[in-house]
Every structure is written in structure tokens, then in C-alpha cells.
Write an enzyme that holds these catalytic residues in place. Structure first.
Site, PDB file in Angstrom:
ATOM      1  N   GLY A  54       0.862  -1.188   0.000  1.00 30.73           N
ATOM      2  CA  GLY A  54       0.000   0.000   0.000  1.00 30.73           C
ATOM      3  C   GLY A  54       0.891   1.228   0.000  1.00 30.73           C
ATOM      4  O   GLY A  54       2.052   1.173  -0.408  1.00 30.73           O
ATOM      5  N   ARG A  55       0.347   2.327   0.506  1.00 31.72           N
ATOM      6  CA  ARG A  55       1.107   3.596   0.473  1.00 31.72           C
ATOM      7  C   ARG A  55       2.403   3.506   1.277  1.00 31.72           C
ATOM      8  O   ARG A  55       3.459   3.941   0.834  1.00 31.72           O
ATOM      9  CB  ARG A  55       0.244   4.736   1.043  1.00 31.72           C
ATOM     10  CG  ARG A  55      -0.858   5.174   0.121  1.00 31.72           C
ATOM     11  CD  ARG A  55      -1.780   6.141   0.835  1.00 31.72           C
ATOM     12  NE  ARG A  55      -2.598   5.435   1.801  1.00 31.72           N
ATOM     13  CZ  ARG A  55      -3.921   5.348   1.768  1.00 31.72           C
ATOM     14  NH1 ARG A  55      -4.584   5.978   0.833  1.00 31.72           N
ATOM     15  NH2 ARG A  55      -4.595   4.671   2.665  1.00 31.72           N
ATOM     16  N   ILE A  56       2.337   2.909   2.483  1.00 26.87           N
ATOM     17  CA  ILE A  56       3.525   2.886   3.352  1.00 26.87           C
ATOM     18  C   ILE A  56       4.560   1.909   2.806  1.00 26.87           C
ATOM     19  O   ILE A  56       5.756   2.218   2.733  1.00 26.87           O
ATOM     20  CB  ILE A  56       3.124   2.543   4.810  1.00 26.87           C
ATOM     21  CG1 ILE A  56       2.148   3.595   5.350  1.00 26.87           C
ATOM     22  CG2 ILE A  56       4.363   2.468   5.710  1.00 26.87           C
ATOM     23  CD1 ILE A  56       1.500   3.236   6.682  1.00 26.87           C
ATOM     24  N   ARG A 109      -2.680  -8.271  -1.950  1.00 27.82           N
ATOM     25  CA  ARG A 109      -3.908  -8.910  -2.417  1.00 27.82           C
ATOM     26  C   ARG A 109      -3.942  -8.961  -3.944  1.00 27.82           C
ATOM     27  O   ARG A 109      -4.348  -9.921  -4.534  1.00 27.82           O
ATOM     28  CB  ARG A 109      -5.130  -8.173  -1.880  1.00 27.82           C
ATOM     29  CG  ARG A 109      -5.558  -8.742  -0.540  1.00 27.82           C
ATOM     30  CD  ARG A 109      -6.712  -8.001   0.015  1.00 27.82           C
ATOM     31  NE  ARG A 109      -6.332  -6.606   0.220  1.00 27.82           N
ATOM     32  CZ  ARG A 109      -7.028  -5.745   0.944  1.00 27.82           C
ATOM     33  NH1 ARG A 109      -8.136  -6.119   1.519  1.00 27.82           N
ATOM     34  NH2 ARG A 109      -6.621  -4.505   1.099  1.00 27.82           N
ATOM     35  N   THR A 133       5.733  -2.710  11.425  1.00 25.42           N
ATOM     36  CA  THR A 133       5.269  -1.394  11.886  1.00 25.42           C
ATOM     37  C   THR A 133       3.766  -1.268  11.643  1.00 25.42           C
ATOM     38  O   THR A 133       3.219  -0.169  11.711  1.00 25.42           O
ATOM     39  CB  THR A 133       5.977  -0.248  11.115  1.00 25.42           C
ATOM     40  OG1 THR A 133       5.836  -0.494   9.715  1.00 25.42           O
ATOM     41  CG2 THR A 133       7.446  -0.131  11.478  1.00 25.42           C
ATOM     42  N   GLU A 144      -0.106  -5.299  23.102  1.00 18.46           N
ATOM     43  CA  GLU A 144       0.373  -3.955  23.446  1.00 18.46           C
ATOM     44  C   GLU A 144      -0.368  -3.496  24.683  1.00 18.46           C
ATOM     45  O   GLU A 144      -1.569  -3.757  24.781  1.00 18.46           O
ATOM     46  CB  GLU A 144       0.090  -2.972  22.305  1.00 18.46           C
ATOM     47  CG  GLU A 144       1.030  -3.171  21.144  1.00 18.46           C
ATOM     48  CD  GLU A 144       0.835  -2.179  20.006  1.00 18.46           C
ATOM     49  OE1 GLU A 144       0.159  -1.154  20.198  1.00 18.46           O
ATOM     50  OE2 GLU A 144       1.353  -2.451  18.932  1.00 18.46           O
ATOM     51  N   ARG A 188       0.630  -3.912  12.502  1.00 21.97           N
ATOM     52  CA  ARG A 188      -0.135  -4.287  13.689  1.00 21.97           C
ATOM     53  C   ARG A 188       0.499  -5.540  14.297  1.00 21.97           C
ATOM     54  O   ARG A 188       0.794  -6.510  13.594  1.00 21.97           O
ATOM     55  CB  ARG A 188      -1.594  -4.583  13.337  1.00 21.97           C
ATOM     56  CG  ARG A 188      -2.444  -3.335  13.064  1.00 21.97           C
ATOM     57  CD  ARG A 188      -2.667  -2.491  14.313  1.00 21.97           C
ATOM     58  NE  ARG A 188      -3.476  -1.306  14.088  1.00 21.97           N
ATOM     59  CZ  ARG A 188      -3.013  -0.088  13.817  1.00 21.97           C
ATOM     60  NH1 ARG A 188      -1.705   0.120  13.727  1.00 21.97           N
ATOM     61  NH2 ARG A 188      -3.824   0.928  13.654  1.00 21.97           N
ATOM     62  N   HIS A 227       4.961   1.613  19.540  1.00 20.42           N
ATOM     63  CA  HIS A 227       3.915   2.032  18.583  1.00 20.42           C
ATOM     64  C   HIS A 227       3.963   3.548  18.346  1.00 20.42           C
ATOM     65  O   HIS A 227       3.030   4.280  18.693  1.00 20.42           O
ATOM     66  CB  HIS A 227       2.523   1.610  19.088  1.00 20.42           C
ATOM     67  CG  HIS A 227       1.504   1.534  17.983  1.00 20.42           C
ATOM     68  ND1 HIS A 227       0.495   0.594  17.948  1.00 20.42           N
ATOM     69  CD2 HIS A 227       1.344   2.280  16.858  1.00 20.42           C
ATOM     70  CE1 HIS A 227      -0.248   0.783  16.862  1.00 20.42           C
ATOM     71  NE2 HIS A 227       0.250   1.801  16.200  1.00 20.42           N
ATOM     72  N   GLY A 247       5.086   4.779  15.184  1.00 20.29           N
ATOM     73  CA  GLY A 247       5.382   4.894  13.753  1.00 20.29           C
ATOM     74  C   GLY A 247       5.084   6.265  13.171  1.00 20.29           C
ATOM     75  O   GLY A 247       5.836   6.781  12.345  1.00 20.29           O
TER      76      GLY A 247
HETATM   77  C1  DGY Z   1      -2.243   4.180  12.556  1.00 20.20           C
HETATM   78  O1  DGY Z   1      -2.447   5.286  12.042  1.00 20.20           O
HETATM   79  O2  DGY Z   1      -2.916   3.182  12.266  1.00 20.20           O
HETATM   80  C2  DGY Z   1      -1.166   4.097  13.577  1.00 20.20           C
HETATM   81  O3  DGY Z   1      -0.792   2.783  13.816  1.00 20.20           O
HETATM   82  C3  DGY Z   1      -1.603   4.746  14.867  1.00 20.20           C
HETATM   83  O4  DGY Z   1      -2.559   3.929  15.458  1.00 20.20           O
END
Ligand code: DGY
Length: 315
Positions: free
Chosen positions: A141-143, A164, A222, A253, A224, A272, A274
Site C-alpha cells: 500500500g502507500r507505506i 492482495r 510497523t 500492546e 499491527r 507504537h 510509527g
Molecule cells: C495508525 O495510524 O494506524 C497508527 O498505527 C496509529 O494507530
């Protein structure tokens, strides 16, 4: 807060430094029109049933795994998130973890505090170079795309990915190659997770998955924590099935301070964070406020996640 106040909203804010219980969240939402949710509270069937009066829910995150979107749609509640603005900062965190793990950075820093820096040993603390290595992206995806772009530009890494569906942009711009999940595990020198948490991805990185990875490989998450099985990851690191791990998300977490991962030299764990820069959190807050204001004005939320809720409206 300023944007919301300027739009005429009356704000009730939860400011305790601990998470709300489900009952507290329901209680807090009574008499409110919109919820701006900045924490990991479950927006599930029970909550939505008890708060079906809500006219909208704006998340301060891009991830929406805590929200039952089908149920929200059934209750006629639009839900929004904060896409785009977190992309680069989160990819930077993955890059930071990848590099920190490859050079044992956190472990060596810890060793200094433990008084272990006695003399210069040219054969100790050796890390791994990343130049020309293979980066595997799970979830282009974007990240994932942004991290792949950075790694290709900086380290000349070869990019492979599992998604996917194939992402032509990544193939054309980065020469990325679409591979099966099995090949992603086998070929990656660094495997970075960027997919959403769902029933399909929950616990996917388990004993069987780590067993297929290279003994020199680095696992980065980074996205979940629910996507990796933490006990299996601990074992894979202890047994040297994989070389190292960089985690900005953990399972569960918050992570227990006695978790063995925190003592491993080739593991870097962050709490968490990121997207946690001043600029990005400002942009996320602005986006969330704009979505709340849209609800107040009676117009569609710009970052709606369940557009079906608007069927028959605004057309
Ligand atoms: C998100 O934007 O999903 C980050 O993990 C912060 O919860």
C-alpha cells in the site's frame, strides 16, 4: 481542538493517561453527536449498539482494525480514518528499525549502560550491510511503497512484494516483483509488514512462516502486532531461525517490560510510535477534525471508510 471550536463544536475530552474501558467509552459518548477516537478502543457491535445515536466516528489513525465497519454501516454511522498523512513518517520508522536491527544498534546501546564497553574489538558487534539485499514488502500500500522507494534509492535493494493484487506502479517505478507469500518468506533479506490486520492476516507470521525465512533475515513490523505470533517470533530469534527483528507494534500492546525480546541484541522495539512526529500528528489531528466538522455540517466525511452508509444520500 482549535478547528473544532472554530466550527462551533462543544468538546468533551477524555484526558486520563490510561485506556478507557468499553463501559467508560459508552458512557462518555452519551449525549454526544460525534466521537473522535484517538486510542485503540474497540468500536464493536456492543459499542455501536449502545451508541447508535452517533452521527459519525472519526479515527485518529489510518488503521481501523478495532472498528466493526459492517456493524457501523448497519447502524448508519459513517467512520473515517487519516490516510496519506502518515505514509512517510511510518515508512521512516520501518527504515529506522531495519537499519537499527542490521547494525544491532539498540542492543549495543544497552551494552554500554551495562558497562560492557571495555576496549575496541574489531571482530565484535558486527552487523550486516543492506546494500543490494532483497526487501520483501508484505502489503504494497502507500507505506510499503514509500519504504520500498527509500530502500531502492538508498541501498539499491531489490524489491519483491506480496499483496492482495499486483501493484503495477511498484513494478513500473521500482522494478518490484510480485511473489507468492511463500516466496516472500524465502527470498527476503528484510521482510517488512505493511498490511492491515484482518481475519486473513491475523497471526500469519508464525512458527511455519519464520521457519521458511533465511537465517540471516530481518523481520520488521510497523503495521499491527496481531499479525505476528510473538512467542513464535521469540523462538525463531532464540533458535537463530531468523537473524533479527524490528517492531514498532507488539502482540500484545503494551509489551511487558520483562519480554525477552527487549534483551535480545538483534531486536529493536519501539512503543507504537510509527507516525509520532509533531508534524504528522498535527496533520492527523487536522484530518480527523475535518471529518468531524463534515458530520457537523451534514456533508460526507472526506475520509469515509464505509461509503455505503451514504447510499441514497448526497446524490
Ligand atoms: C495508525 O495510524 O494506524 C497508527 O498505527 C496509529 O494507530
Amino acid at each position: 481542538m482549535e478547528l473544532l471550536e472554530a466550527a462551533g463544536c462543544t468538546i468533551t475530552q477524555y484526558t486520563e493517561k490510561r485506556e478507557l474501558t468499553p463501559a467508560q467509552l459508552i458512557e462518555l459518548c452519551q449525549g454526544q453527536d460525534v466521537l473522535l477516537s484517538s486510542g485503540p478502543n474497540a468500536i464493536d457491535e456492543d459499542f455501536l449498539k449502545a451508541c447508535s445515536h452517533l452521527k459519525g466516528i472519526a479515527l485518529l489513525s489510518v488503521g481501523h482494525d478495532k472498528v466493526d465497519l459492517d456493524a457501523a454501516t448497519r447502524y448508519g454511522i459513517p467512520v473515517s480514518n487519516t490516510p496519506d498523512v502518515i505514509t512517510q513518517t511510518t515508512a521512516d520508522t520501518a527504515f529506522l528499525l531495519m537499519l537499527a536491527v542490521s547494525r544491532n544498534a539498540f542492543g549495543m546501546s544497552r551494552s554500554i549502560t551495562q558497562g560492557e564497553w571495555q576496549f575496541y574489538d574489531p571482530t565484535a558487534h558486527l552487523g550486516q550491510d543492506l546494500y543490494g539485499k532483497t526487501l520483501g514488502i508484505f502489503g504494497m500500500g502507500r507505506i510499503g511503497f514509500d519504504l520500498a522507494t527509500k530502500c531502492k534509492a538508498y541501498f539499491g535493494m531489490k524489491i519483491i512484494y506480496h499483496n492482495r493484487k499486483p501493484r503495477t506502479e511498484a513494478e513500473q517505478q521500482l522494478g518490484a516483483q510480485y511473489v507468492s507469500f511463500g516466496e516472500l518468506l524465502k527470498q527476503s533479506d528484510v521482510l517488512s509488514v505493511h498490511a492491515g490486520l484482518s481475519s486473513e492476516t491475523k497471526g500469519l507470521f508464525n512458527h511455519d512462516a519464520f521457519a521458511q525465512m533465511k537465517p540471516t533475515s530481518i523481520f520488521v513490523n510497523t503495521a499491527r502486532g496481531g499479525m505476528h505470533q510473538e512467542d513464535d517470533l521469540i523462538r525463531a530469534l532464540e533458535n537463530k531461525t531468523i537473524w533479527g527483528a524490528g517492531l514498532d507494534v507488539t502482540n500484545p500492546e503494551p509489551m511487558d517490560k520483562n519480554n525477552p525480546l527487549l534483551q535480545m541484541p538483534n531486536v529493536c522495539v519501539l512503543p507504537h510510535v510509527g507516525s509520532a512526529t509533531v508534524g504528522t500528528r498535527d496533520n492527523m489531528a487536522t484530518k480527523a477534525a475535518e471529518n468531524v466538522i463534515a458530520v457537523v455540517k451534514g456533508i460526507p466525511m472526506p475520509n469515509i471508510l464505509n461509503p455505503e452508509v451514504y447510499l441514497g444520500q448526497y446524490v
